[in-house]
Design a protein around this motif. Structure first.
Motif, PDB file in Angstrom:
ATOM      1  N   PHE A 135      -4.433  63.790  11.494  1.00  0.00           N
ATOM      2  CA  PHE A 135      -5.770  64.308  11.758  1.00  0.00           C
ATOM      3  C   PHE A 135      -5.760  64.987  13.099  1.00  0.00           C
ATOM      4  O   PHE A 135      -5.166  64.516  14.047  1.00  0.00           O
ATOM      5  N   GLY A 136      -6.415  66.122  13.151  1.00  0.00           N
ATOM      6  CA  GLY A 136      -6.462  66.840  14.425  1.00  0.00           C
ATOM      7  C   GLY A 136      -7.268  68.086  14.234  1.00  0.00           C
ATOM      8  O   GLY A 136      -7.948  68.272  13.218  1.00  0.00           O
ATOM      9  N   MET A 137      -7.180  68.974  15.202  1.00  0.00           N
ATOM     10  CA  MET A 137      -7.959  70.196  15.151  1.00  0.00           C
ATOM     11  C   MET A 137      -7.531  71.046  13.947  1.00  0.00           C
ATOM     12  O   MET A 137      -8.331  71.534  13.199  1.00  0.00           O
ATOM     13  N   GLU A 138      -6.222  71.181  13.764  1.00  0.00           N
ATOM     14  CA  GLU A 138      -5.703  72.022  12.695  1.00  0.00           C
ATOM     15  C   GLU A 138      -4.844  71.144  11.788  1.00  0.00           C
ATOM     16  O   GLU A 138      -4.038  70.359  12.299  1.00  0.00           O
ATOM     17  N   PRO A 139      -5.006  71.248  10.445  1.00  0.00           N
ATOM     18  CA  PRO A 139      -4.221  70.367   9.571  1.00  0.00           C
ATOM     19  C   PRO A 139      -2.727  70.436   9.914  1.00  0.00           C
ATOM     20  O   PRO A 139      -2.191  71.514  10.159  1.00  0.00           O
ATOM     21  N   GLY A 140      -2.079  69.258   9.939  1.00  0.00           N
ATOM     22  CA  GLY A 140      -0.658  69.195  10.317  1.00  0.00           C
ATOM     23  C   GLY A 140       0.194  70.191   9.537  1.00  0.00           C
ATOM     24  O   GLY A 140       0.962  70.965  10.114  1.00  0.00           O
ATOM     25  N   ILE A 141       0.036  70.220   8.219  1.00  0.00           N
ATOM     26  CA  ILE A 141       0.901  71.086   7.400  1.00  0.00           C
ATOM     27  C   ILE A 141       0.598  72.561   7.675  1.00  0.00           C
ATOM     28  O   ILE A 141       1.483  73.409   7.579  1.00  0.00           O
ATOM     29  N   LYS A 142      -0.632  72.871   8.092  1.00  0.00           N
ATOM     30  CA  LYS A 142      -0.997  74.259   8.408  1.00  0.00           C
ATOM     31  C   LYS A 142      -0.198  74.745   9.621  1.00  0.00           C
ATOM     32  O   LYS A 142       0.199  75.913   9.689  1.00  0.00           O
ATOM     33  N   GLN A 143       0.054  73.824  10.550  1.00  0.00           N
ATOM     34  CA  GLN A 143       0.806  74.206  11.754  1.00  0.00           C
ATOM     35  C   GLN A 143       2.227  74.639  11.372  1.00  0.00           C
ATOM     36  O   GLN A 143       2.808  75.533  11.986  1.00  0.00           O
ATOM     37  N   LEU A 144       2.781  74.014  10.323  1.00  0.00           N
ATOM     38  CA  LEU A 144       4.113  74.417   9.847  1.00  0.00           C
ATOM     39  C   LEU A 144       4.034  75.731   9.068  1.00  0.00           C
ATOM     40  O   LEU A 144       4.895  76.605   9.204  1.00  0.00           O
ATOM     41  N   LEU A 145       2.984  75.848   8.238  1.00  0.00           N
ATOM     42  CA  LEU A 145       2.842  77.056   7.413  1.00  0.00           C
ATOM     43  C   LEU A 145       2.709  78.299   8.302  1.00  0.00           C
ATOM     44  O   LEU A 145       3.284  79.346   8.002  1.00  0.00           O
ATOM     45  N   ASN A 146       1.995  78.162   9.414  1.00  0.00           N
ATOM     46  CA  ASN A 146       1.844  79.301  10.337  1.00  0.00           C
ATOM     47  C   ASN A 146       3.220  79.772  10.812  1.00  0.00           C
ATOM     48  O   ASN A 146       3.500  80.969  10.848  1.00  0.00           O
ATOM     49  N   VAL A 147       4.078  78.823  11.168  1.00  0.00           N
ATOM     50  CA  VAL A 147       5.409  79.171  11.680  1.00  0.00           C
ATOM     51  C   VAL A 147       6.264  79.755  10.551  1.00  0.00           C
ATOM     52  O   VAL A 147       6.945  80.769  10.730  1.00  0.00           O
ATOM     53  N   ALA A 148       6.195  79.156   9.371  1.00  0.00           N
ATOM     54  CA  ALA A 148       6.994  79.654   8.236  1.00  0.00           C
ATOM     55  C   ALA A 148       6.582  81.089   7.895  1.00  0.00           C
ATOM     56  O   ALA A 148       7.433  81.933   7.606  1.00  0.00           O
ATOM     57  N   HIS A 149       5.286  81.367   7.963  1.00  0.00           N
ATOM     58  CA  HIS A 149       4.811  82.715   7.636  1.00  0.00           C
ATOM     59  C   HIS A 149       5.291  83.740   8.659  1.00  0.00           C
ATOM     60  O   HIS A 149       5.660  84.851   8.305  1.00  0.00           O
ATOM     61  N   SER A 150       5.296  83.344   9.942  1.00  0.00           N
ATOM     62  CA  SER A 150       5.686  84.346  10.945  1.00  0.00           C
ATOM     63  C   SER A 150       7.204  84.455  11.068  1.00  0.00           C
ATOM     64  O   SER A 150       7.725  85.530  11.329  1.00  0.00           O
ATOM     65  N   GLU A 151       7.940  83.357  10.869  1.00  0.00           N
ATOM     66  CA  GLU A 151       9.405  83.379  11.104  1.00  0.00           C
ATOM     67  C   GLU A 151      10.215  83.507   9.806  1.00  0.00           C
ATOM     68  O   GLU A 151      11.430  83.674   9.866  1.00  0.00           O
ATOM     69  N   HIS A 152       9.562  83.325   8.656  1.00  0.00           N
ATOM     70  CA  HIS A 152      10.249  83.389   7.352  1.00  0.00           C
ATOM     71  C   HIS A 152      11.431  82.426   7.297  1.00  0.00           C
ATOM     72  O   HIS A 152      12.539  82.808   6.887  1.00  0.00           O
ATOM     73  N   MET A 153      11.190  81.242   7.785  1.00  0.00           N
ATOM     74  CA  MET A 153      12.260  80.228   7.773  1.00  0.00           C
ATOM     75  C   MET A 153      11.668  78.868   7.411  1.00  0.00           C
ATOM     76  O   MET A 153      10.479  78.635   7.640  1.00  0.00           O
ATOM     77  N   PRO A 154      12.509  77.970   6.883  1.00  0.00           N
ATOM     78  CA  PRO A 154      12.024  76.614   6.649  1.00  0.00           C
ATOM     79  C   PRO A 154      11.686  75.912   7.975  1.00  0.00           C
ATOM     80  O   PRO A 154      12.311  76.186   9.002  1.00  0.00           O
ATOM     81  N   VAL A 155      10.716  75.023   7.902  1.00  0.00           N
ATOM     82  CA  VAL A 155      10.207  74.365   9.112  1.00  0.00           C
ATOM     83  C   VAL A 155       9.994  72.881   8.820  1.00  0.00           C
ATOM     84  O   VAL A 155       9.504  72.526   7.746  1.00  0.00           O
ATOM     85  N   VAL A 156      10.348  72.038   9.793  1.00  0.00           N
ATOM     86  CA  VAL A 156      10.010  70.615   9.669  1.00  0.00           C
ATOM     87  C   VAL A 156       9.022  70.261  10.773  1.00  0.00           C
ATOM     88  O   VAL A 156       9.064  70.837  11.861  1.00  0.00           O
ATOM     89  N   GLY A 157       8.143  69.308  10.480  1.00  0.00           N
ATOM     90  CA  GLY A 157       7.170  68.850  11.476  1.00  0.00           C
ATOM     91  C   GLY A 157       7.743  67.661  12.227  1.00  0.00           C
ATOM     92  O   GLY A 157       8.298  66.755  11.610  1.00  0.00           O
ATOM     93  N   VAL A 158       7.605  67.673  13.549  1.00  0.00           N
ATOM     94  CA  VAL A 158       8.133  66.559  14.353  1.00  0.00           C
ATOM     95  C   VAL A 158       7.071  66.078  15.341  1.00  0.00           C
ATOM     96  O   VAL A 158       6.145  66.813  15.683  1.00  0.00           O
ATOM     97  N   MET A 159       7.273  64.841  15.767  1.00  0.00           N
ATOM     98  CA  MET A 159       6.486  64.276  16.869  1.00  0.00           C
ATOM     99  C   MET A 159       7.424  63.441  17.709  1.00  0.00           C
ATOM    100  O   MET A 159       8.431  62.931  17.190  1.00  0.00           O
ATOM    101  N   GLU A 160       7.072  63.266  18.979  1.00  0.00           N
ATOM    102  CA  GLU A 160       7.915  62.412  19.818  1.00  0.00           C
ATOM    103  C   GLU A 160       7.620  60.949  19.526  1.00  0.00           C
ATOM    104  O   GLU A 160       6.463  60.575  19.367  1.00  0.00           O
ATOM    105  N   VAL A 161       8.674  60.142  19.440  1.00  0.00           N
ATOM    106  CA  VAL A 161       8.475  58.701  19.203  1.00  0.00           C
ATOM    107  C   VAL A 161       9.201  57.923  20.307  1.00  0.00           C
ATOM    108  O   VAL A 161      10.162  58.442  20.890  1.00  0.00           O
TER     109      VAL A 161
END
Ligand code: G1P
Length: 289
Positions: A135-161
């Motif tokens: 949950f956040g300002m922008e849906p998590g998966i949308k943040q990946l889709l934005n990058v995939a659309h601009s870079e035309h590459m597969p993307v994984v979502g990460v967080m620091e643990v």
């Protein structure tokens, strides 16, 4: 290319949540007034994903039923004049298109994604792990889709643990080429904290291209004896074809009781009618050490 499909693997046993999940799928446990899987599908819908491929097993049919009409219930709600609730239950049926495929053997996350091959066909697609709520300002998966659309590459979502959680995740390492964006050089599935200095964990959000299926098909069992999505992603790094984006927002692992319960409280506190009585009750409990 507009990405419309998302694969949501839901065939796992949910052993971390037993005995609650003995007969109820872990994805159907409620967080406040909605099942866990509905939050995941709402995130997908908010990101413009319209076609949900559920990778299920024989015990999970109530998940697809949740996203279908329940005409008998709608009839009762109509006759008793509960029109708000009628709209609520009908809206869930109209959120997305549901396609289900069976994962006949539970051989791991990579195997679950491979089961979706015929449903996904030749388009890029998202993968969302059903336990990870964001949950956040922008849906998590949308943040990946934005990058995939601009870079035309597969993307994984990460967080620091923190270091003590490293062994619960797939960990990536690479160079940060823009704030929060990484070119992935290596991945390890559930390493010991001493085996990597990276603390960037994959958190159940991926955007992939259909070439991933060829890599998955050729994999043998990896960590834990399972067919690991992480191992197929590693093959992409050999041709420099994998990015990671640090997801901004809050995350809850619904398979962890402390986080599951915290997520319940988070949503209940956002409900104006519930907030006050809930806070009162929590105050009574808090003196317990
Ligand atoms: C899976 C993946 C792992 C990832 C995790 C995120 O592990 O294999 O790389 O970090 O999901 O939730 P699982 O939790 O299914 O064991």
């Amino acid at each position: 290319m507009d990405i419309k499909k998302v694969v949501i693997p839901v065939a796992g046993w949910g052993t971390r949540s037993l005995p609650a999940t003995k007969n109820v799928p872990k994805e159907m446990l409620p967080i406040y007034n909605k099942p866990v899987v509905q939050y995941v599908v709402e995130e997908a819908q908010a990101a413009g994903l319209t076609d949900v491929v559920l990778v299920t097993n024989r015990n999970k049919t109530i998940i697809e039923d949740h996203f279908d009409y329940n005409l008998a219930l709608e009839d009762v709600l109509t006759r008793t004049g509960k029109l708000d609730m009628l709209k609520t239950v009908r809206d869930v049926a109209e959120m997305v298109n549901i396609i289900t495929v069976r994962q006949k053997k539970q051989l791991g996350l990579g195997h679950a994604v491979l089961c979706a091959r015929e449903a996904v066909k030749n388009d890029p697609f998202a993968v969302m792990v059903g336990d990870d709520l964001m949950f956040g300002m922008e849906p998590g998966i949308k943040q990946l889709l934005n990058v995939a659309h601009s870079e035309h590459m597969p993307v994984v979502g990460v967080m620091e643990v923190p270091a003590d959680k490293v062994s619960s995740y797939g960990i990536i390492s690479g160079e940060e080429f823009a704030p929060g964006l990484y070119r992935v050089r290596d991945l390890m599935e559930k390493p010991k904290a001493s085996e990597t200095s990276s603390r960037l964990a994959m958190v159940g959000r991926y955007v992939l291209y259909p070439d991933i299926f060829d890599h998955l098909e050729n994999l043998g069992p990896g960590q834990g004896g399972e067919i690991q999505l992480t191992d197929a992603l590693k093959a992409l790094t050999k041709s420099n074809r994998l990015l990671a984006v640090k997801i901004r927002g809050q995350r809850y692992d619904a398979g962890d009781w402390a986080e599951y319960l915290a997520a319940n409280i988070y949503f209940a506190l956002h409900d104006e009618d519930l907030r006050y009585p809930l806070v009162q009750r929590l105050k009574e409990l808090l003196p317990i050490n």
